[in-house]
Design a protein around this motif. Sequence first.
Motif, PDB file in Angstrom:
ATOM      1  N   ARG A 130       0.903  -1.114   0.067  1.00 56.36           N
ATOM      2  CA  ARG A 130      -0.168   0.003   0.098  1.00 56.36           C
ATOM      3  C   ARG A 130       0.767   1.160  -0.115  1.00 56.36           C
ATOM      4  NH1 ARG A 130      -5.041  -0.259   0.767  1.00 56.36           N
ATOM      5  NH2 ARG A 130      -5.382   1.568   1.902  1.00 56.36           N
ATOM      6  N   MET A 131       0.640   2.200  -1.010  1.00 60.60           N
ATOM      7  CA  MET A 131       1.393   3.395  -1.381  1.00 60.60           C
ATOM      8  C   MET A 131       0.474   4.548  -1.060  1.00 60.60           C
ATOM      9  SD  MET A 131       4.534   2.413  -2.078  1.00 60.60           S
ATOM     10  CE  MET A 131       5.286   3.697  -2.759  1.00 60.60           C
ATOM     11  N   MET A 132       1.212   5.671  -0.675  1.00 65.38           N
ATOM     12  CA  MET A 132       0.285   6.926  -0.458  1.00 65.38           C
ATOM     13  C   MET A 132       1.148   8.084  -1.034  1.00 65.38           C
ATOM     14  SD  MET A 132       0.554   7.601   3.485  1.00 65.38           S
ATOM     15  CE  MET A 132      -0.759   6.576   3.920  1.00 65.38           C
ATOM     16  N   LYS A 133       0.387   9.039  -1.713  1.00 65.24           N
ATOM     17  CA  LYS A 133       1.210  10.065  -2.051  1.00 65.24           C
ATOM     18  C   LYS A 133       1.074  11.393  -0.979  1.00 65.24           C
ATOM     19  CE  LYS A 133       1.604  12.860  -6.238  1.00 65.24           C
ATOM     20  NZ  LYS A 133       1.145  13.066  -7.721  1.00 65.24           N
ATOM     21  N   VAL A 134       2.144  11.861  -0.750  1.00 65.44           N
ATOM     22  CA  VAL A 134       2.117  12.713   0.453  1.00 65.44           C
ATOM     23  C   VAL A 134       2.665  13.942   0.106  1.00 65.44           C
ATOM     24  CG1 VAL A 134       3.216  12.918   2.772  1.00 65.44           C
ATOM     25  CG2 VAL A 134       2.907  10.632   2.283  1.00 65.44           C
ATOM     26  N   MET A 135       1.917  15.096   0.826  1.00 63.94           N
ATOM     27  CA  MET A 135       2.328  16.444   0.263  1.00 63.94           C
ATOM     28  C   MET A 135       3.116  17.086   1.529  1.00 63.94           C
ATOM     29  SD  MET A 135       1.604  18.994  -1.467  1.00 63.94           S
ATOM     30  CE  MET A 135       1.359  20.918  -1.509  1.00 63.94           C
ATOM     31  N   TRP A 136       4.226  17.392   1.200  1.00 67.15           N
ATOM     32  CA  TRP A 136       5.382  17.757   2.303  1.00 67.15           C
ATOM     33  C   TRP A 136       5.287  19.379   2.602  1.00 67.15           C
ATOM     34  CZ3 TRP A 136       7.402  13.721   4.865  1.00 67.15           C
ATOM     35  CH2 TRP A 136       7.322  12.730   4.415  1.00 67.15           C
ATOM     36  N   SER A 137       5.711  19.852   3.592  1.00 73.59           N
ATOM     37  CA  SER A 137       5.628  21.237   4.151  1.00 73.59           C
ATOM     38  C   SER A 137       6.761  21.838   3.339  1.00 73.59           C
ATOM     39  CB  SER A 137       6.172  21.246   5.572  1.00 73.59           C
ATOM     40  OG  SER A 137       7.351  20.853   5.998  1.00 73.59           O
ATOM     41  N   ARG A 138       6.692  22.719   3.004  1.00 72.85           N
ATOM     42  CA  ARG A 138       7.504  24.075   2.109  1.00 72.85           C
ATOM     43  C   ARG A 138       7.777  23.438   0.883  1.00 72.85           C
ATOM     44  NH1 ARG A 138       9.783  24.286   7.266  1.00 72.85           N
ATOM     45  NH2 ARG A 138      11.007  22.566   7.111  1.00 72.85           N
ATOM     46  N   HIS A 139       6.838  22.630   0.433  1.00 69.68           N
ATOM     47  CA  HIS A 139       6.787  22.022  -1.369  1.00 69.68           C
ATOM     48  C   HIS A 139       5.528  22.193  -1.791  1.00 69.68           C
ATOM     49  CE1 HIS A 139      11.077  20.824  -0.534  1.00 69.68           C
ATOM     50  NE2 HIS A 139      10.730  20.395   0.676  1.00 69.68           N
ATOM     51  N   GLY A 140       5.389  22.009  -3.117  1.00 68.77           N
ATOM     52  CA  GLY A 140       3.989  22.248  -3.757  1.00 68.77           C
ATOM     53  C   GLY A 140       3.737  20.929  -4.252  1.00 68.77           C
ATOM     54  N   ALA A 141       2.635  20.689  -4.637  1.00 69.62           N
ATOM     55  CA  ALA A 141       2.050  19.522  -5.186  1.00 69.62           C
ATOM     56  C   ALA A 141       2.706  18.648  -6.203  1.00 69.62           C
ATOM     57  CB  ALA A 141       0.765  19.747  -5.843  1.00 69.62           C
ATOM     58  N   GLU A 142       3.600  19.469  -7.072  1.00 72.52           N
ATOM     59  CA  GLU A 142       4.410  18.632  -7.997  1.00 72.52           C
ATOM     60  C   GLU A 142       5.534  18.283  -7.208  1.00 72.52           C
ATOM     61  OE1 GLU A 142       6.004  22.864  -7.389  1.00 72.52           O
ATOM     62  OE2 GLU A 142       3.945  22.058  -7.717  1.00 72.52           O
ATOM     63  N   GLU A 143       5.894  18.204  -6.099  1.00 68.05           N
ATOM     64  CA  GLU A 143       7.019  17.788  -5.446  1.00 68.05           C
ATOM     65  C   GLU A 143       6.351  16.580  -4.291  1.00 68.05           C
ATOM     66  OE1 GLU A 143       9.000  21.245  -4.019  1.00 68.05           O
ATOM     67  OE2 GLU A 143      10.487  20.814  -5.561  1.00 68.05           O
ATOM     68  N   ALA A 144       5.297  16.141  -4.371  1.00 71.71           N
ATOM     69  CA  ALA A 144       4.658  15.340  -3.569  1.00 71.71           C
ATOM     70  C   ALA A 144       5.352  13.881  -3.851  1.00 71.71           C
ATOM     71  CB  ALA A 144       3.112  15.101  -3.716  1.00 71.71           C
ATOM     72  N   THR A 145       5.451  12.869  -2.833  1.00 73.68           N
ATOM     73  CA  THR A 145       6.243  11.730  -3.223  1.00 73.68           C
ATOM     74  C   THR A 145       5.340  10.611  -2.814  1.00 73.68           C
ATOM     75  OG1 THR A 145       7.205  11.869  -0.999  1.00 73.68           O
ATOM     76  CG2 THR A 145       8.410  12.872  -2.692  1.00 73.68           C
ATOM     77  N   TRP A 146       5.434   9.573  -3.366  1.00 77.45           N
ATOM     78  CA  TRP A 146       4.566   8.238  -3.055  1.00 77.45           C
ATOM     79  C   TRP A 146       5.654   7.568  -2.038  1.00 77.45           C
ATOM     80  CZ3 TRP A 146       0.060   6.830  -4.452  1.00 77.45           C
ATOM     81  CH2 TRP A 146      -0.388   7.452  -5.590  1.00 77.45           C
ATOM     82  N   GLU A 147       5.183   7.218  -0.819  1.00 79.46           N
ATOM     83  CA  GLU A 147       5.799   6.580   0.351  1.00 79.46           C
ATOM     84  C   GLU A 147       5.021   5.307   0.823  1.00 79.46           C
ATOM     85  OE1 GLU A 147       8.608   7.943   1.506  1.00 79.46           O
ATOM     86  OE2 GLU A 147       8.329   9.964   0.174  1.00 79.46           O
ATOM     87  N   VAL A 148       5.672   4.427   1.243  1.00 81.15           N
ATOM     88  CA  VAL A 148       4.944   3.285   1.726  1.00 81.15           C
ATOM     89  C   VAL A 148       4.199   3.472   3.261  1.00 81.15           C
ATOM     90  CG1 VAL A 148       5.412   0.874   2.651  1.00 81.15           C
ATOM     91  CG2 VAL A 148       6.903   1.883   0.909  1.00 81.15           C
ATOM     92  N   GLU A 149       2.961   3.138   3.110  1.00 82.25           N
ATOM     93  CA  GLU A 149       2.105   3.215   4.172  1.00 82.25           C
ATOM     94  C   GLU A 149       2.265   2.904   5.578  1.00 82.25           C
ATOM     95  OE1 GLU A 149      -2.485   2.192   5.342  1.00 82.25           O
ATOM     96  OE2 GLU A 149      -2.063   2.607   3.339  1.00 82.25           O
ATOM     97  N   GLN A 150       2.814   1.700   5.628  1.00 78.45           N
ATOM     98  CA  GLN A 150       3.376   1.202   6.888  1.00 78.45           C
ATOM     99  C   GLN A 150       4.463   2.096   7.524  1.00 78.45           C
ATOM    100  OE1 GLN A 150       4.771  -2.829   6.458  1.00 78.45           O
ATOM    101  NE2 GLN A 150       4.540  -3.261   8.603  1.00 78.45           N
ATOM    102  N   GLU A 151       5.414   2.299   6.671  1.00 78.84           N
ATOM    103  CA  GLU A 151       6.502   3.299   7.109  1.00 78.84           C
ATOM    104  C   GLU A 151       6.010   4.520   7.516  1.00 78.84           C
ATOM    105  OE1 GLU A 151       9.626   3.361   4.323  1.00 78.84           O
ATOM    106  OE2 GLU A 151       9.814   1.243   4.498  1.00 78.84           O
ATOM    107  N   MET A 152       5.096   5.289   6.779  1.00 78.50           N
ATOM    108  CA  MET A 152       4.453   6.658   7.190  1.00 78.50           C
ATOM    109  C   MET A 152       3.620   6.528   8.485  1.00 78.50           C
ATOM    110  SD  MET A 152       5.438   8.886   5.015  1.00 78.50           S
ATOM    111  CE  MET A 152       4.542  10.116   5.264  1.00 78.50           C
TER     112      MET A 152
END
Length: 161
Positions: A130-152
């Motif tokens: 299971r993966m999730m696309k995460v929006m990070w602080s100080r970054h725009g939507a184009e720099e969102a990354t796919w992360e593993v749900e369990q690790e997040m």
Amino acid sequence: MKIAQDRQKSYADKARREDQYQSRDFVLIKVSPMKGIRRFGIKGKLSPRYVGPYEILNRVGDWAYRLALPNSMERIHNVFHVSQLRRYVTDPSHILSPDELELNEDLSYEEMPLWIMDTKVRTTRNRDIRMMKVMWSRHGAEEATWEVEQEMFKAYPHLFN
């Protein structure tokens, strides 16, 4: 033997950079100065490489320079090796101020996830991840990354409330 040494020296000299800076020049400081240290978690593509510009006050020895750092960086030693500096070329798009980043003493900062934008399941031969696309602080939507749900979930449980 001399021919082989000269050939190897020419290869090494191509990678060597001998920048000379003058007093009153402006430079950028490398944020993560040491190899092997993973700053900013695993989100390496989001991390800034340099902050600045800072003015050079004077030269200290052959390879070090004293910089005029702001008061917010008073706990950081103001002498840097030439390998940690890059010449500043006027371009306002790549300047990151340390006040915005809240730099730690070791020139690192913490990146925080804001929200989950999307989820998906990646299927491999043996299991589903299971993966999730995460929006990070100080970054725009184009720099969102796919992360593993369990690790997040382990690192940031407040996102799942």
